[in-house]
Enzyme design. Structure first.
Site, PDB file in Angstrom:
ATOM      1  N   ARG A  97       0.819  -1.206   0.000  1.00  0.00           N
ATOM      2  CA  ARG A  97       0.000   0.000   0.000  1.00  0.00           C
ATOM      3  C   ARG A  97       0.866   1.275   0.000  1.00  0.00           C
ATOM      4  O   ARG A  97       0.550   2.260  -0.634  1.00  0.00           O
ATOM      5  CB  ARG A  97      -0.898  -0.014   1.233  1.00  0.00           C
ATOM      6  N   ASP A 121      -3.244  -4.135   4.355  1.00  0.00           N
ATOM      7  CA  ASP A 121      -4.116  -4.732   5.362  1.00  0.00           C
ATOM      8  C   ASP A 121      -5.544  -4.879   4.864  1.00  0.00           C
ATOM      9  O   ASP A 121      -6.043  -4.033   4.120  1.00  0.00           O
ATOM     10  CB  ASP A 121      -4.156  -3.835   6.614  1.00  0.00           C
ATOM     11  N   MET A 342     -12.095   4.979  12.073  1.00  0.00           N
ATOM     12  CA  MET A 342     -11.530   5.145  10.736  1.00  0.00           C
ATOM     13  C   MET A 342     -11.717   3.930   9.834  1.00  0.00           C
ATOM     14  O   MET A 342     -11.900   4.075   8.641  1.00  0.00           O
ATOM     15  CB  MET A 342     -10.046   5.499  10.831  1.00  0.00           C
TER      16      MET A 342
END
Length: 437
Positions: A97, A121, A342
């Site tokens: 990422r 993730d 989040m």
């Protein structure tokens, strides 16, 4: 695929030094693409995600030299932009990422940047809109190849400074936009910028290379574009998430630990949140000392209502430590509500803790209530799989405190964020071994 075999119920003792910050490393290593001059970076953690990024830079043509443990020099004077459109890059970039952060520097310096849709993730949607809206505001053209999941931005005439208000205070988005704006024509202001220590470190590093960034540490950054940047030497902060992990580990295993050189001024709310859970921790110079304690009691609010621990943009509490707080609370005296705002899948590892005997009620994808055992009932060892880096370390902490021998599979997730974790824990007295399946 490897596994950890952990015999729980043993106290730890000793001194541990945190690794360099993973999240900062991914940003500052990308920043080496902004200059043809040599950049030396110290305290780079030796972990899978960072090593993957260094490999990608090498494939891009960056000259990389390992100067010693955790220190590298980078020189980006002969960049191979063709690699960005290769099948190799689609494979390499999609597995990490953090590779998204090469786009800003490449766009700023070479007028184009590409990235395959990144992995990482499995903790819910992590959109990239903030990054690309920032680049578009600076004058880049955006394109997306839906068949190949490939993003691109191009600015043949270069970038132009502008005022922008970010739709969210994204840490990686802010980093990417800063790196694009430092070489843009004119002045850029970024409002609602993330102001985590990682962003402050990136900004200080860029300023030492000749950038003109002001407002560092606030959510309003002003960047005057410059013609070019030079080389520098930079040292990465200690990893605050690892520091929080060791605090939680000490509490759950009733251990006496000293965590060395933690950079207290950059820890924000972390010490306060653990103290609210009843954990004693002392500041000794720039170290954290955690004495052995047989129990810890969660503080309620002044009116007696149940404590809520929630994540928020800096200087609020980091979402990366909520999994640790949740595990630690399972053996506290009292009750706490964990609110993960989040990411919507980060609490789904609690079923493993319930299997171990923890009292956790998953209210919805974002909230869990933990009713602590106060060590009256020990967690039971089990076999489990690590879904992401932070859940993985949380399950490891649970296993170290549990009765019996646990197995954790898919530990590559833990390796992505924690350096040489087995020998470091063994040095503290943990009964842990790595099994190659």
């Amino acid at each position: 695929m490897a596994s950890f075999k952990i015999e729980g119920g043993h106290k730890l003792k000793g001194v541990i030094t945190p690794q360099g910050a993973k999240n900062e490393a991914l940003q500052v290593i990308c920043a080496v693409l902004l200059t043809p001059e040599k950049v030396i970076i110290n305290n780079i953690p030796d972990i899978i995600d960072v090593n993957k990024l260094i490999f990608i830079l090498g494939e891009l043509g960056v000259k990389i030299e390992k100067l010693g443990d955790n220190s590298y020099s980078f020189q980006s004077d002969e960049i191979n932009l063709k690699y960005l459109e290769s099948a190799d890059f689609k494979r390499d970039g999609s597995s990490l990422r953090g590779s998204i952060m090469i786009v800003g520097p490449l766009l700023a310096r070479f007028g184009k940047g590409y990235i395959p849709r990144p992995g990482g993730d499995k903790i819910g949607r992590r959109r990239l809109d903030t990054h690309f809206e920032g680049f578009i505001n600076l004058g880049a053209k955006f394109r997306y190849n839906r068949e190949e999941y490939f993003y691109g931005v191009e600015a043949e005439e270069g970038l132009t400074g502008t005022d922008m208000l970010l739709d969210e205070a994204s840490v990686t988005g802010t980093a990417n936009i800063i790196m694009a704006a430092v070489l843009a024509k004119g002045t850029t202001t970024i409002y609602n910028a993330a102001c985590e220590p990682y962003i402050q470190q990136l900004s200080k590093m860029l300023n030492s290379m000749g950038a003109k960034i002001s407002g560092v540490g606030s959510n309003l950054l002003t960047i005057e574009g410059v013609e070019s940047l030079g080389g520098c030497e930079h040292r990465i902060l200690p990893d605050m998430i690892e520091i929080g992990s060791w605090i939680g580990m000490a509490a759950m295993t009733k251990s006496e630990l000293t965590i060395k050189d933690v950079s207290w001024k950059d820890l924000g709310q972390i010490p306060n949140v653990f103290r609210k859970l009843g954990i004693n921790l002392e500041k000794k110079g720039d170290d954290i000392y955690i004495p052995e304690q047989d129990s810890y009691e969660i503080q309620n609010y002044i009116d007696g209502s149940v404590l809520t621990v929630a994540d928020a943009p800096w200087p609020g509490f980091t979402p990366d430590l909520l999994s640790i707080v949740l595990v630690v609370a399972t053996q506290a005296k009292g009750t706490v509500l964990i609110h993960q705002k989040m990411f919507e899948s980060r609490l789904f590892f609690v079923d493993k803790l319930i299997d171990m005997g923890a009292k956790v009620i998953l209210c919805d994808p974002h909230r869990a209530t933990v009713i602590g055992h106060d060590f009256q009932s020990q967690l039971k060892a089990t076999k489990m799989t690590s879904p992401d880096i932070r859940a993985g370390i949380s399950l490891l902490i649970a296993a170290l405190s549990a009765k019996g021998t646990s197995i954790i599979n898919n530990i590559e997730q833990i390796d992505r964020g924690y350096e040489k974790i087995v020998p470091r824990l063994q040095a503290l007295g943990a009964k842990i071994e790595r099994i190659e399946n």
